[in-house]
Design a protein around this motif. Structure first.
Motif, mmCIF file in Angstrom:
data_model
loop_
_atom_site.group_PDB
_atom_site.id
_atom_site.type_symbol
_atom_site.label_atom_id
_atom_site.label_comp_id
_atom_site.label_asym_id
_atom_site.label_seq_id
_atom_site.Cartn_x
_atom_site.Cartn_y
_atom_site.Cartn_z
ATOM 1 N N LEU B 105 -54.921 9.100 46.645
ATOM 2 C CA LEU B 105 -54.119 9.843 45.661
ATOM 3 C C LEU B 105 -52.602 9.126 45.321
ATOM 4 C CD1 LEU B 105 -54.470 13.554 46.958
ATOM 5 C CD2 LEU B 105 -55.889 12.316 44.838
ATOM 6 N N THR B 106 -51.961 8.529 46.238
ATOM 7 C CA THR B 106 -50.900 7.946 45.846
ATOM 8 C C THR B 106 -51.234 6.643 44.973
ATOM 9 O OG1 THR B 106 -49.832 8.408 47.978
ATOM 10 C CG2 THR B 106 -49.027 6.450 47.222
ATOM 11 N N ALA B 107 -52.224 6.010 45.305
ATOM 12 C CA ALA B 107 -52.653 4.913 44.379
ATOM 13 C C ALA B 107 -52.890 5.216 42.948
ATOM 14 C CB ALA B 107 -53.997 4.077 45.075
ATOM 15 N N LEU B 108 -53.329 6.712 42.683
ATOM 16 C CA LEU B 108 -53.470 6.865 41.332
ATOM 17 C C LEU B 108 -52.108 7.076 40.656
ATOM 18 C CD1 LEU B 108 -56.134 9.874 41.738
ATOM 19 C CD2 LEU B 108 -56.721 7.398 41.537
ATOM 20 N N THR B 109 -50.943 6.856 41.285
ATOM 21 C CA THR B 109 -49.943 6.900 40.544
ATOM 22 C C THR B 109 -49.050 5.633 40.616
ATOM 23 O OG1 THR B 109 -48.472 7.235 42.483
ATOM 24 C CG2 THR B 109 -49.441 9.024 41.411
ATOM 25 N N LEU B 110 -50.164 4.654 40.759
ATOM 26 C CA LEU B 110 -49.464 3.174 40.814
ATOM 27 C C LEU B 110 -50.307 2.120 40.102
ATOM 28 C CD1 LEU B 110 -48.465 3.104 44.764
ATOM 29 C CD2 LEU B 110 -46.964 2.913 42.547
ATOM 30 N N GLY B 111 -51.669 2.643 39.691
ATOM 31 C CA GLY B 111 -52.371 1.682 39.070
ATOM 32 C C GLY B 111 -53.581 2.641 38.229
ATOM 33 N N GLN B 112 -54.469 1.952 37.573
ATOM 34 C CA GLN B 112 -55.334 2.585 36.883
ATOM 35 C C GLN B 112 -56.668 2.501 37.612
ATOM 36 O OE1 GLN B 112 -55.188 4.946 34.605
ATOM 37 N NE2 GLN B 112 -57.276 5.454 34.047
ATOM 38 N N ARG B 113 -57.100 1.291 38.267
ATOM 39 C CA ARG B 113 -58.092 1.252 39.014
ATOM 40 C C ARG B 113 -57.638 0.861 40.468
ATOM 41 N NH1 ARG B 113 -63.038 0.496 36.418
ATOM 42 N NH2 ARG B 113 -63.568 -1.388 37.755
ATOM 43 N N VAL B 114 -58.449 1.484 41.190
ATOM 44 C CA VAL B 114 -57.941 1.471 42.729
ATOM 45 C C VAL B 114 -59.158 0.535 43.514
ATOM 46 C CG1 VAL B 114 -57.616 2.755 44.989
ATOM 47 C CG2 VAL B 114 -57.001 3.654 42.803
ATOM 48 N N GLY B 115 -58.641 -0.335 44.356
ATOM 49 C CA GLY B 115 -59.596 -1.260 45.075
ATOM 50 C C GLY B 115 -59.189 -1.011 46.414
ATOM 51 N N VAL B 116 -60.299 -0.896 47.179
ATOM 52 C CA VAL B 116 -59.954 -0.348 48.638
ATOM 53 C C VAL B 116 -60.612 -1.618 49.647
ATOM 54 C CG1 VAL B 116 -60.447 1.249 50.741
ATOM 55 C CG2 VAL B 116 -60.296 1.956 48.284
ATOM 56 N N ILE B 117 -59.397 -2.016 50.590
ATOM 57 C CA ILE B 117 -59.978 -2.984 51.339
ATOM 58 C C ILE B 117 -60.540 -2.265 52.901
ATOM 59 C CG2 ILE B 117 -59.223 -4.959 52.778
ATOM 60 C CD1 ILE B 117 -56.935 -5.418 50.591
ATOM 61 N N ALA B 118 -61.565 -2.397 53.023
ATOM 62 C CA ALA B 118 -62.326 -1.663 54.348
ATOM 63 C C ALA B 118 -62.181 -2.892 55.373
ATOM 64 C CB ALA B 118 -63.676 -1.481 54.081
ATOM 65 N N ILE B 119 -62.317 -2.352 56.753
ATOM 66 C CA ILE B 119 -62.583 -3.402 57.700
ATOM 67 C C ILE B 119 -63.999 -3.625 57.780
ATOM 68 C CG2 ILE B 119 -62.132 -3.723 60.114
ATOM 69 C CD1 ILE B 119 -59.597 -3.213 58.428
ATOM 70 N N LEU B 120 -64.768 -2.651 57.828
ATOM 71 C CA LEU B 120 -66.349 -3.007 57.968
ATOM 72 C C LEU B 120 -67.131 -2.595 57.065
ATOM 73 C CD1 LEU B 120 -66.334 -1.942 61.753
ATOM 74 C CD2 LEU B 120 -66.444 -4.280 60.957
#
Lengths: 223, 223, 223, 223, 223, 223
Positions: B105-120
């Protein structure tokens, strides 16, 4: 392989519910088909209503599934919230189906907009989260509760009446052209509910076993 | 009220992870603000990687939250899969925030398309189910794993390098313009990762406490 | 840094609205926390109702934000339509939050289906376009107007009554389990509205400042 | 009514862009059809690249549209970001079309997955917000920039080459089967781009006037 | 090219419907514009109500379009279910537009939430499948039937009354701010319906020809 | 009822394809279960590749289904484009399942993101329209063609190699964790494809019959 069983596990501890499921599955028992055994999760709560109830049964379900693995051809989790579904899929390569997903997916082949009849209003946000996780919200007409407690549900005629009333609202005000019973153990009402509302009705325990039968016969396991 | 605490609960049993979280939250500790206490879930597994791990910590989390309720102003669940979130909200009217939801939700206020870096890689289908349940898939650019084991993660430089590489792929091939670190305890790398990839980076534990602080000050409880 | 301020800018020219916002933010002013200053956009219209009103304040907002940049730690745009949000983010690397986005995102952590109470029906298509641009329509239960003019809004009891009525329709007919007040300056009614309707209510100005506070403390800037 | 004009307003101040638009619309000027007049917004910036540029032209556009209202049959806003679209619709009941919406909607009838060729990467998040507000993301294959500055765009052969390269990536890696030129004034390249990439290409200024012509003939006004 | 024709094909065999379409297109016939010829599909059923009706006309439509190809500049399929649309696009590179898609796409530029007035309830699931295939469900307010048989539709005053009633429900209970008439041949009622309900109304045959006119003038063919 | 048959109709005229289907269904033929009879649609084209092919078989399918109705317990349409599905459901109350829908719905229970292996690129836009009409695009990882002609498909080893290559791209670049074979008659390759790519693979003819078997046993008819 056919000597192995489809285990249908009722994760609440009510034997009467398991009995209702047992009866509902009668037509799916055929000479050359997989054996079907219905079990009651001893460690389960008397009913699964809250998210806590759902989460609480995962550990005992894992334990039970693990103990049955050798003699199993597949597992069906007989609670509409599909508790533990993805955990169970991690511990066995044999098919695991939840009656919630089976009910909804079956409904997708019977109508364009799916209405779900829930027992309690508290379950609805949880179900909506689940439909969202399945990516199926575009096909949901709506979900409404009959709002009956355990005692009241025992009165079948009243339950049918309420389900018919709720189903009619889903049909008329929400545009549902297929209904899913959002609970286990009420298969005995399916035919009459379908007649009363005039749209196809899916009973999810039957849908769940029906969906896994063929997979057992085909011997499809995940890799 | 201000004497009550925001409890940040690390549901895995690794004290080093809790330590990393503790450090990350330092800037959020201010004289007139809510006290912040970081805890390690004693009953938790050494890491939360599979769905079983997620499901297994719900019961101990419920127990811990219940035992802390009187002295709590809010709870933050410091695991990106937000284990037990909705169960915990049933047992306390005080705010409960998961770092997964807070991060996205925080990312939604910082950019339009969210990339997530997972561990596994194993975690990604679970995370996708969760984003679907939150109704946020239209904002997801993608999720990719660094694919490092626990031992390898201890090497911070290597971890940063891999996160930067994965973050760059999310930016260039998937169109991400904001990144979320899909794990707890790596706040120390946030600034350098943001510099390396050139898009805003959200550390979810910080995001989670930041999101609940105001709610505590406003005394917002659910009804 | 803590000597720098969160500027909360009311883009309409009504000082009474700014006063209502000021009051609403009192609990968020704490020792050690960021200073909060509420401003009225002198060049703003007396109310923001049409798209033209929204568009007309962007240029003066840019000018005001630019003039405050040196002394600012963050900006909150205190109008539910979030005028100028993305333009302002282009001219400052400091956090800029709109109360519209903050209100909705906060609601996503308090319920599954969000109902929004608008003031005027004309605003609703504009809000819907905005929710669509945020990718959040799957979580929207609905938005309905209280349909009160500026003069009528001054009567707080009548306004509360109408908001409660509209909130109840959103809850019962649209399935909302959390509500957002789709306007600024009415924080004084939040608690009573929540009690009246029985679901959590988000006041967006409080949500906006709450959401940016932590970011200021963490010193998160866009790159 | 046919003596009234379709005004095509280029909201940037570059007369060469207006000239390119003028030329592109030649085939749409027919006996008995609406007169088409292309105008350059004197107060516009030399190019519309940032959100600020988009927002800055709304007020002058409103002024210009208001001054032309009596002699207008319709308005086309000739910038792919459709600046001021909804504000302009508030001040006139005559049709107002943006070339962005017209380009995308036209593409929906020419292919299943739309690829957009942007000039600059900075515009893409803004365009994505817009597609989201139009509810059309399910049909978007992707958007990629040619990344050429104003000076470079003057070299038509180089521009065509870059557009063809980007269009081919959209076709092959993103599955686009129709392309939209995400800018005004490049109609001269449309035919060759379509030949080069082998999928239909939409030039949005032509699409915009084509879309409004019939509406003018039908005398459709909003109520 | 202008000597070539836009063929508007009514796929049902009712000449009165074709007559209504003919009349509706009068304003789109201009001296320098494309000639417009309305045809009745001889092999068509007397009405297109079921999916079978839709599917049954594809083969004769292909035959008719093939026979007209040389003299055609474009084709418009004048049935709201757009029978054969994608098959026809395979056999001709000239533009083919369905009035269903044209009606909805035109509505997207006139309001944020589209309400569709169907004739019969049986058509609605089919239309919903079609909107889903177009990726446009996020803009659909709802679709409701007037539920009048062929004989009853002949009574124009009654039909208008029912359409107005259904349109008002779509506006008030479903939030529609633009309406589409989900059928061909009723253009004569458009103006009065728009006045009665107070939101823009799209007549799809007019929308279809209007949408293809410019494409003909621009000589846009698929590759 | 069990004397009645599940008719599996191959809508193309190739008996070798029907033979492959026949073989694939062997495990689903069990004592006590429904009889399964595979038929070749005499009037069908030699292959179903274009939309025209799909549309052209609907009328003969309706005729064939009507002629078999009395002796049928259910129908499975053995072409991945599910030709005539909704028309057939109008003429019989007995279950009608398309292998396209069955393949995708089955995949939804085996992974989170579905990759589809098509034969020809031309089919992909048609399939995408279909997934859209089913509301399932959020679960689609992507669809890619093996791009082999009829003659080449006869070489099973080459076909497997290409399917494995395409499946690996879907897994690695598109994030698919389950695959569907987007064609009929290749069940013999399923096991090896699953082993080669390492994610579950769904063969749609098997999925279709498996999905309808239970329904036949339960005697579920639409109302």
């Amino acid at each position: 392989m056919m000597s192995k069983k489809i285990y249908v596990i009722n994760p609440n501890s009510l034997h009467t519910v398991t009995g209702g499921i047992e009866e509902a599955l009668e037509p799916l028992r055929i000479p050359g088909g997989p054996e079907i055994e219905c079990l009651t999760l001893a460690a389960g709560p008397p009913g699964i209503q809250k998210q806590q109830d759902v989460d609480s049964v995962v550990t005992p379900l894992i334990r039970q599934v693990a103990s049955l693995e050798l003699s199993a051809s597949a597992f069906v989790i007989a609670c509409f919230s599909d508790p533990g579904l993805h955990s169970l899929r991690e511990i066995t390569a044999k098919p695991v189906i939840g009656i919630g997903e089976a009910g909804i997916l079956t409904a997708l082949t019977l109508g364009q907009r799916v209405g779900v009849i829930a027992i309690l209003p508290e379950s609805i946000p949880r179900h909506l989260r689940y439909y969202g996780s399945m990516g199926l919200l575009d096909r949901l007409a709506g979900e409404l509760p009959v709002n009956l407690g355990v005692a009241e549900l025992a009165d079948r005629e009243q339950t049918l009446e309420r389900m018919s009333a709720v189903g009619s609202v889903l049909r008329d005000a929400h545009g549902a052209d297929v209904l899913v019973m959002g609970c286990a153990g009420m298969a005995a009402l399916r035919n009459r509910l379908q007649e009363a509302v005039g749209v196809p009705v899916v009973e999810p325990c039957q849908a769940g076993v029906a969906m896994v039968m063929g997979r057992v016969l085909l011997n499809w396991h995940s890799t």
